[in-house]
Enzyme design. Structure first.
Site, PDB file in Angstrom:
ATOM      1  N   LYS A 176       0.848  -1.202   0.000  1.00 48.16           N
ATOM      2  CA  LYS A 176       0.000   0.000   0.000  1.00 48.16           C
ATOM      3  C   LYS A 176       0.875   1.240   0.000  1.00 48.16           C
ATOM      4  O   LYS A 176       1.696   1.442   0.895  1.00 48.16           O
ATOM      5  CB  LYS A 176      -0.930   0.029   1.213  1.00 48.16           C
ATOM      6  CG  LYS A 176      -1.845   1.252   1.234  1.00 48.16           C
ATOM      7  CD  LYS A 176      -2.718   1.297   2.477  1.00 48.16           C
ATOM      8  CE  LYS A 176      -3.577   2.557   2.463  1.00 48.16           C
ATOM      9  NZ  LYS A 176      -2.758   3.798   2.554  1.00 48.16           N
ATOM     10  N   PRO A 193      -8.351   5.361   5.243  1.00 49.72           N
ATOM     11  CA  PRO A 193      -7.649   4.561   6.258  1.00 49.72           C
ATOM     12  C   PRO A 193      -8.171   3.130   6.364  1.00 49.72           C
ATOM     13  O   PRO A 193      -7.438   2.234   6.785  1.00 49.72           O
ATOM     14  CB  PRO A 193      -7.885   5.340   7.558  1.00 49.72           C
ATOM     15  CG  PRO A 193      -8.214   6.730   7.130  1.00 49.72           C
ATOM     16  CD  PRO A 193      -8.925   6.597   5.821  1.00 49.72           C
ATOM     17  N   VAL A 240      -8.729   1.108   4.064  1.00 45.90           N
ATOM     18  CA  VAL A 240      -8.027   0.227   3.132  1.00 45.90           C
ATOM     19  C   VAL A 240      -6.818  -0.399   3.813  1.00 45.90           C
ATOM     20  O   VAL A 240      -6.572  -1.606   3.695  1.00 45.90           O
ATOM     21  CB  VAL A 240      -7.613   1.011   1.868  1.00 45.90           C
ATOM     22  CG1 VAL A 240      -6.665   0.185   1.009  1.00 45.90           C
ATOM     23  CG2 VAL A 240      -8.855   1.402   1.070  1.00 45.90           C
ATOM     24  N   GLY A 241      -6.053   0.413   4.554  1.00 50.72           N
ATOM     25  CA  GLY A 241      -4.942  -0.141   5.319  1.00 50.72           C
ATOM     26  C   GLY A 241      -5.413  -1.055   6.433  1.00 50.72           C
ATOM     27  O   GLY A 241      -4.772  -2.075   6.731  1.00 50.72           O
ATOM     28  N   GLU A 288       8.439  -0.643  11.840  1.00 52.01           N
ATOM     29  CA  GLU A 288       9.566   0.288  11.817  1.00 52.01           C
ATOM     30  C   GLU A 288       8.961   1.656  12.074  1.00 52.01           C
ATOM     31  O   GLU A 288       8.305   2.246  11.216  1.00 52.01           O
ATOM     32  CB  GLU A 288      10.280   0.231  10.462  1.00 52.01           C
ATOM     33  CG  GLU A 288      11.690   0.801  10.507  1.00 52.01           C
ATOM     34  CD  GLU A 288      11.720   2.284  10.190  1.00 52.01           C
ATOM     35  OE1 GLU A 288      11.823   3.065  11.169  1.00 52.01           O
ATOM     36  OE2 GLU A 288      11.639   2.661   9.028  1.00 52.01           O
ATOM     37  N   CYS A 306      13.163   9.097  10.063  1.00 53.21           N
ATOM     38  CA  CYS A 306      12.946   8.575  11.406  1.00 53.21           C
ATOM     39  C   CYS A 306      14.247   8.361  12.165  1.00 53.21           C
ATOM     40  O   CYS A 306      14.262   8.392  13.396  1.00 53.21           O
ATOM     41  CB  CYS A 306      12.142   7.284  11.351  1.00 53.21           C
ATOM     42  SG  CYS A 306      12.855   6.037  10.261  1.00 53.21           S
ATOM     43  N   GLU A 323       8.856  13.035  18.147  1.00 55.30           N
ATOM     44  CA  GLU A 323       9.394  13.113  16.796  1.00 55.30           C
ATOM     45  C   GLU A 323       8.830  14.340  16.083  1.00 55.30           C
ATOM     46  O   GLU A 323       7.625  14.587  16.107  1.00 55.30           O
ATOM     47  CB  GLU A 323       9.033  11.840  16.032  1.00 55.30           C
ATOM     48  CG  GLU A 323       9.737  11.686  14.713  1.00 55.30           C
ATOM     49  CD  GLU A 323       9.534  10.304  14.114  1.00 55.30           C
ATOM     50  OE1 GLU A 323      10.521   9.703  13.668  1.00 55.30           O
ATOM     51  OE2 GLU A 323       8.388   9.828  14.104  1.00 55.30           O
TER      52      GLU A 323
END
Length: 499
Positions: free
Chosen positions: A196, A231, A233-234, A272, A306, A403
């Site tokens: 995806k 979302p 779909v994921g 990850e 990241c 982050e």
């Protein structure tokens, strides 16, 4: 926020985009059920690069069914020679199409031209070469020898076999690297895949699917590539009982949701996730070199990485000296049109991301941090943000803990090595880090910091043969290298009575 074709019609249509991507499902390049599309925009200009199919849950279910059939009914999972040949073909196709992929990466991702010669394109293409070569020497069996049990001789061995159907979900920042780091080892292991694309950068991922469809003998259904702004779909990939493995790169918050969703079917999950990596500058380091490395690392791809070291830890008594050097280097960073070979830093991916970065900087100042340079959005077209340096940062504050994904460097002062290690480890994350200083001291410090990767005096740990992943809430599992292949393998132990 992605703009769908339905939105465009309501607001009076935009010019036709230059590229039209297609999903790869069941061996065919197709649009979405219902025909809806969404626009992908150049983050340096805001202009349309092209449009991608706005896939639906039905499209995802069709891709899953296709991958399931291909795994269960073709020789892909057992024919190693076929997999080697197809990875060779894919590598050759990506090399042959690299000029077009390069221009698309610059336009859609905002990657600078120089970075496409490294981590945004040329480096990831080498992943296919690495795994094609690895398969020629990697043993899928292990002999455990004979034992005697209850008067009978037993021969025992272990076989490694493909884990099954893989749902792979990637982030926007390094889409080709992220896609190939999941797709290639999964294929090498004999898995089938539903990949995806990230909604902000769908076209470059769809282009990989097109290369597979047009240039390789990979059987229909082995690779499926879908794009969507929905979302759900994921979510289908993480909950479907026909998906055996989920591999995801993105935020830790989303990773937690994926792990929870996948638990209902006890899938293998590789994550990850985020990072808040620290660069520790020891008191015997070369300060000018350290300042240059820190400044140019945090501004590479506008800080959207990241593993980038967004915290720099400096000896308290040398702080002002190092801060002056950091400011000098940040002020030298060239930013603007990523297609210009003289540009070092391109844009952030969207206005949404730029607003997030600016909000965090403003809150940091309100919380007591001091702004040394930067801290402003850049006027004009595109989503640019000034290289930014903050000092007087509380180690427990938001800017030191969360982050940012922007070109913002936070300076934290430490008293001694124990203090530096404690500050570096004061994080829910453990993805990467760096240390500069005399070799033996630097290695000793590096071993005390709980992260999955670490650079010592500028050492480069990235490469197709080098496992990548994090400790703590930076993720689960490893990508790349032999470890990356084995994430997609299951072990089956056999015992047979002989004689």
């Amino acid at each position: 926020m992605a703009t769908t074709s339905a939105d465009m019609e309501r607001h009076g249509a935009a010019p036709l985009p230059r590229r039209r991507g297609a999903m790869l499902i069941g061996g065919s390049l197709v649009g979405a059920v219902g025909g809806d599309t969404f626009v992908s925009r150049n983050p340096a200009t805001g202009e349309a690069v092209g449009e991608a199919p706005n896939g639906t849950v039905a499209d995802a279910e069709q891709a899953i069914a296709s991958a399931r059939r291909a795994f269960d009914n073709t020789a892909w999972s057992t024919d190693v020679e076929l997999r080697i040949r197809c990875l060779d073909q894919l590598h050759a196709a990506l090399v042959a199409r690299s000029d077009d992929l390069r221009e698309l990466t610059i336009a859609e991702v905002g990657a600078t031209r120089a970075s496409t010669e490294g981590p945004h394109l040329d480096g990831p293409i080498g992943i296919a070469r690495y795994y094609a070569d690895l398969l020629q020497t990697y043993s899928l069996t292990e002999d455990l020898g004979e034992i005697e049990y209850m008067g009978m001789r037993n021969q025992r061995w272990v076989e490694r076999e493909a884990a099954g159907v893989v749902g792979a979900i990637i982030a926007y920042n390094y889409p080709t690297q992220l896609a190939l780091a999941k797709l290639i080892p999964a294929l090498a292991a004999g898995c089938t895949v539903i990949l995806k694309a990230a909604p902000d950068t769908p076209l470059i991922t769809l282009a990989l699917g097109q290369a597979i469809a047009e240039c390789t003998d990979i059987p229909a259904g082995v690779v499926n590539v879908i794009s969507s702004t929905d979302p759900e779909v994921g979510a289908v990939l993480t909950t479907s009982p026909d998906v055996d493995v989920v591999t995801f790169t993105g935020s830790t918050a989303t990773g937690r949701k994926i792990m929870a969703a996948a638990s209902s079917t006890i899938k293998k999950v590789f994550l990850e996730l985020g990072g808040k990596s620290a660069m520790i500058v020891l008191d015997d380091a070369d300060f000018p070199t350290a300042a240059m490395m820190a400044a140019f690392m945090i501004t590479s791809h506008a800080g959207q990485g990241c593993a980038l070291t967004s915290r720099i830890l400096v000896p308290r008594r040398r702080r002002d000296e190092i801060v002056d050097l950091l400011k000098q280097n940040l002020d030298m960073v060239t930013y603007g049109d990523p297609a210009d070979p003289g540009t070092y830093m391109g844009p952030l991916i969207s206005e949404r991301q730029r607003a997030k970065v600016h909000g965090m900087v403003e809150r940091a100042i309100q919380d007591g941090a001091t702004l040394v340079t930067g801290g402003k959005t850049i006027e004009g077209q595109g989503y640019f943000y000034e290289p930014t340096l903050l000092i007087d940062v509380d180690p427990d504050s938001e800017i030191a803990q969360e982050e940012i994904f922007g070109p913002v460097l936070a300076v934290l002062a430490y008293d001694d090595e124990d203090d530096a290690v404690a500050i570096a480890n004061n994080s829910i994350y453990g993805l990467s880090g760096a240390v500069l200083g005399s070799h033996d001291r630097a290695v000793a410090v590096a071993r005390r910091v709980r992260t999955g990767t670490f650079s010592i005096n500028g050492g480069n740990y990235a490469g197709p043969d080098s496992p990548f992943g994090g400790y703590k809430q930076s993720g689960v599992g490893r990508e790349m290298g032999v470890a990356g292949l084995e994430e997609f393998l299951e072990r089956k132990t056999f015992a047979a009575v002989i004689g």
